[in-house]
Each structure stands twice: as structure tokens, then as C-alpha cells.
Write an enzyme that holds these catalytic residues in place. Sequence first.
Site, mmCIF file in Angstrom:
data_model
loop_
_atom_site.group_PDB
_atom_site.id
_atom_site.type_symbol
_atom_site.label_atom_id
_atom_site.label_comp_id
_atom_site.label_asym_id
_atom_site.label_seq_id
_atom_site.Cartn_x
_atom_site.Cartn_y
_atom_site.Cartn_z
ATOM 1 N N ASP A 1 0.822 -1.210 0.000
ATOM 2 C CA ASP A 1 0.000 0.000 0.000
ATOM 3 C C ASP A 1 0.853 1.256 0.000
ATOM 4 O O ASP A 1 1.943 1.275 0.581
ATOM 5 C CB ASP A 1 -0.873 0.069 1.272
ATOM 6 N N ARG A 2 0.319 2.299 -0.592
ATOM 7 C CA ARG A 2 0.998 3.601 -0.561
ATOM 8 C C ARG A 2 1.320 4.033 0.877
ATOM 9 O O ARG A 2 2.405 4.529 1.169
ATOM 10 C CB ARG A 2 0.099 4.647 -1.226
#
Length: 231
Positions: free
Chosen positions: A57-58
Site C-alpha cells: 500500500d501507498r
Amino acid sequence: MKLDVIYEDDYVLCVSKPNNVVVHHAHHSRNVADEDSLLQMIQQQFNQKMYPIHRLDRKTSGIILLAKETKFVAKFQELFTKNEIQKTYYGIVRGHAPETKIIDSPVKGRDANVHKDAETHLSTIKTVTVNIPVKPYDTSRYSLVKLAPKTGRLHQLRIHMNKISHPLVGDPKYGDKNHNTMFIDNFDCENLFLHAYSLEFIHPYSNKKLLIKADFPKDWYVVYEKFNWSL
């Protein structure tokens, strides 16, 4: 921003991804299109194109594995699809989490209409009660947890921790706004406290057993000191 190289051989490069960096720009990350992606940062730092083997995930920091050539990707991806790679994450969550727990609860996939089986193994490493009020209580409680996902669904760990009422601190989507604000106001920490710490697997080309670890971001050490925690 210079990326930390954790491991490198003829087939793969392993780096530690900072918080708030997308691995690569896609249709669902249009809002960060002006920022460099991890792949762009790698291209600039190493003057070489790399190919991500798995996702992160970012918002999440930590270990990510990239192939040096497209022909190497499939064999490494097989480790993930066959569950032959052990992934370990650490998180800081609201409340005192259970000592151990298996969270077996379906999670929506990238196709938001379809739920897919998802399993996470949790163990609690440390707990603390802090004399800082967070509504509606006079104190606040937190846990350091170790998380081993057995599947790789989108936002799986974030969703699972929220599902058992111990959301990750700093999670803007699934977290607790009051506790996120407490960390910002008191510790100047606003990143998501979810870190991909290690990967353990048999290298598909060399057959060597590898255990690769990514050090924690600086925010974690701020909190360790405040809570008198050590790893």
C-alpha cells in the site's frame, strides 16, 4: 529521497519503501500522480528499470521485492501465490490487542463487489497505557502487534485490525480519528503505523534460504521512546 537497499543479487533488488509512496502510478492513484512513484525513484537512483513482484500500500512502509528482468518475475510471484514466502509486518494499534488471534474474515478485492477469503495471524508484543486522554477516556491504550498475512488482499491488515476493534494508528481510512490526532498533536507522528518488516523464503534460482528485514521508519523510534518499548 534515497532508497535503502536491503538485499541485491543478479535476479532481484529489495528496498525499503517509505510511507506515502505509491509503487507505481495507476488509475486508482491519480491523486498522487505529481509525486514520484517507487519505480520512478528506483529508475533515477539505479538508472535501471525494475519490476515489482508484489504489492505494498501507498501508506505502508517497508520491504518490497523487485525483479531485475521481467523473465524473473514469475518464479518469485509463485512464492507468494503458493504461500511459500513468510511475510511479517508490525503495527501499532489502538487498545490492548489479544495475545494471539487468527483473523479469518473475507475482504473486498480490487473488484469492490467481490469478497475474497483473507487470513491474518496476530500476536501482541507490547502493550502500554498512556496518561493522555483520548475521548471518551481519561487515558489511552496501545499495542505493538506482529502480523503474518496468509493471503494478500488489498488493505487486508488494515481492514482486519479494524474488524477486531484494534485499528492501526495513523490509518486515515479504517482508523480512529481521535487516536490519530493524539499521535499528531503529542508525538508529531501522522504516518500509518504499519511496516512490512521481513520476508523469508527459499530463493527460486539459488535455492538459498533468505531472511530479509527492513528497519523501521523514524516515527517508530519516537513512539518506542515515548512508550518505553524496545524490540
